[in-house]
Scaffold this motif. Sequence first.
Motif, short mmCIF file in Angstrom:
data_model
loop_
_atom_site.label_atom_id
_atom_site.label_comp_id
_atom_site.label_asym_id
_atom_site.label_seq_id
_atom_site.Cartn_x
_atom_site.Cartn_y
_atom_site.Cartn_z
N VAL A 1 0.84 -1.20 0.00
CA VAL A 1 0.00 0.00 0.00
C VAL A 1 0.87 1.24 0.00
O VAL A 1 0.58 2.23 -0.70
CB VAL A 1 -0.97 -0.01 1.21
CG1 VAL A 1 -1.64 1.34 1.38
CG2 VAL A 1 -2.00 -1.10 1.04
N LEU A 2 1.97 1.23 0.76
CA LEU A 2 2.85 2.40 0.80
C LEU A 2 3.59 2.60 -0.52
O LEU A 2 3.76 3.74 -0.96
CB LEU A 2 3.86 2.26 1.94
CG LEU A 2 3.30 2.37 3.36
CD1 LEU A 2 4.39 2.09 4.38
CD2 LEU A 2 2.70 3.76 3.57
N VAL A 3 4.03 1.53 -1.16
CA VAL A 3 4.81 1.66 -2.39
C VAL A 3 3.92 2.01 -3.57
O VAL A 3 4.23 2.94 -4.34
CB VAL A 3 5.60 0.35 -2.67
CG1 VAL A 3 6.22 0.37 -4.05
CG2 VAL A 3 6.67 0.15 -1.62
N LYS B 1 -3.59 2.38 -7.04
CA LYS B 1 -2.92 1.55 -8.05
C LYS B 1 -2.75 0.09 -7.62
O LYS B 1 -2.45 -0.76 -8.44
CB LYS B 1 -1.54 2.11 -8.37
CG LYS B 1 -1.57 3.44 -9.08
CD LYS B 1 -0.18 3.87 -9.44
CE LYS B 1 -0.20 5.23 -10.13
NZ LYS B 1 1.14 5.68 -10.46
N LEU B 2 -2.97 -0.21 -6.36
CA LEU B 2 -2.73 -1.55 -5.84
C LEU B 2 -3.61 -2.62 -6.50
O LEU B 2 -3.08 -3.68 -6.87
CB LEU B 2 -2.91 -1.56 -4.32
CG LEU B 2 -2.48 -2.84 -3.60
CD1 LEU B 2 -1.00 -3.11 -3.84
CD2 LEU B 2 -2.75 -2.74 -2.11
N PRO B 3 -4.92 -2.41 -6.71
CA PRO B 3 -5.71 -3.46 -7.38
C PRO B 3 -5.21 -3.78 -8.80
O PRO B 3 -5.21 -4.94 -9.21
CB PRO B 3 -7.13 -2.89 -7.42
CG PRO B 3 -7.16 -1.88 -6.33
CD PRO B 3 -5.76 -1.34 -6.23
N LYS B 4 -4.78 -2.76 -9.53
CA LYS B 4 -4.26 -2.97 -10.90
C LYS B 4 -2.96 -3.78 -10.85
O LYS B 4 -2.76 -4.69 -11.67
CB LYS B 4 -4.01 -1.62 -11.56
CG LYS B 4 -3.34 -1.67 -12.89
CD LYS B 4 -4.37 -1.72 -14.00
CE LYS B 4 -3.71 -1.53 -15.35
NZ LYS B 4 -3.42 -2.78 -16.00
N ILE C 1 -2.06 -5.93 -8.51
CA ILE C 1 -2.41 -7.30 -8.13
C ILE C 1 -2.95 -8.06 -9.34
O ILE C 1 -2.60 -9.22 -9.57
CB ILE C 1 -3.41 -7.30 -6.95
CG1 ILE C 1 -2.72 -6.78 -5.70
CG2 ILE C 1 -3.98 -8.68 -6.71
CD1 ILE C 1 -3.66 -6.58 -4.52
N GLN C 2 -3.80 -7.43 -10.14
CA GLN C 2 -4.33 -8.08 -11.34
C GLN C 2 -3.21 -8.41 -12.32
O GLN C 2 -3.20 -9.49 -12.91
CB GLN C 2 -5.37 -7.18 -12.02
CG GLN C 2 -6.69 -7.10 -11.29
CD GLN C 2 -7.63 -6.13 -11.96
OE1 GLN C 2 -7.26 -5.40 -12.88
NE2 GLN C 2 -8.89 -6.11 -11.49
N ASP C 3 -2.30 -7.48 -12.51
CA ASP C 3 -1.18 -7.73 -13.43
C ASP C 3 -0.30 -8.88 -12.96
O ASP C 3 0.13 -9.72 -13.75
CB ASP C 3 -0.33 -6.46 -13.60
CG ASP C 3 -1.08 -5.36 -14.34
OD1 ASP C 3 -2.08 -5.66 -15.01
OD2 ASP C 3 -0.64 -4.20 -14.24
N VAL C 4 -0.04 -8.93 -11.67
CA VAL C 4 0.81 -10.00 -11.13
C VAL C 4 0.11 -11.35 -11.26
O VAL C 4 0.73 -12.33 -11.69
CB VAL C 4 1.17 -9.70 -9.65
CG1 VAL C 4 1.79 -10.91 -8.98
CG2 VAL C 4 2.12 -8.52 -9.57
#
Length: 149
Positions: A18-20, A25-28, A30-33
């Motif tokens: 969350v900090l980085v 942008k975190l959900p996007k 996670i989806q990419d990973v």
Amino acid sequence: MFNDIGPLELVTLIVLAVLVFGPDKLPKVIQDVTRTIRKIRDFSESAKQDIRQELGPEFKDFEFEDLNPKTFIRKQLDNDELGLKEIRNGFDLKKEMAEVTDAVQGRDSDSSSASGSSPAPSSSSSSGGGKVDMTKKPDERPPFDADAT
């Protein structure tokens, strides 16, 4: 996949993510990973299927995990078609090492294993049977070999 990650480590990774990347942008990310991991798994499975097809019908039960040396040896030891358990059970390392030690020290291995006690080393330098005289004078130094060092 993440069996060795504890709850505190998981919380730390989430806070760090969350900090980085930020909460927007975190959900996007996670989806990419997850999409990348899925593609790698699909590629791996298709490569395995291609290799199985190329090997032919006699290798239809071939498992790629068997290529790991630990798994291969464990499977072969459990199989016991070669009689490896008999060999492993018939070999006593302590007994073999005791016989080698007795031979090096000039003891008679037959009498020491039968009586259970160790006879003293031979003190005669002219003893037969190729025995080595291990009773040297304390001030006598062993020969020096310059090529051995």
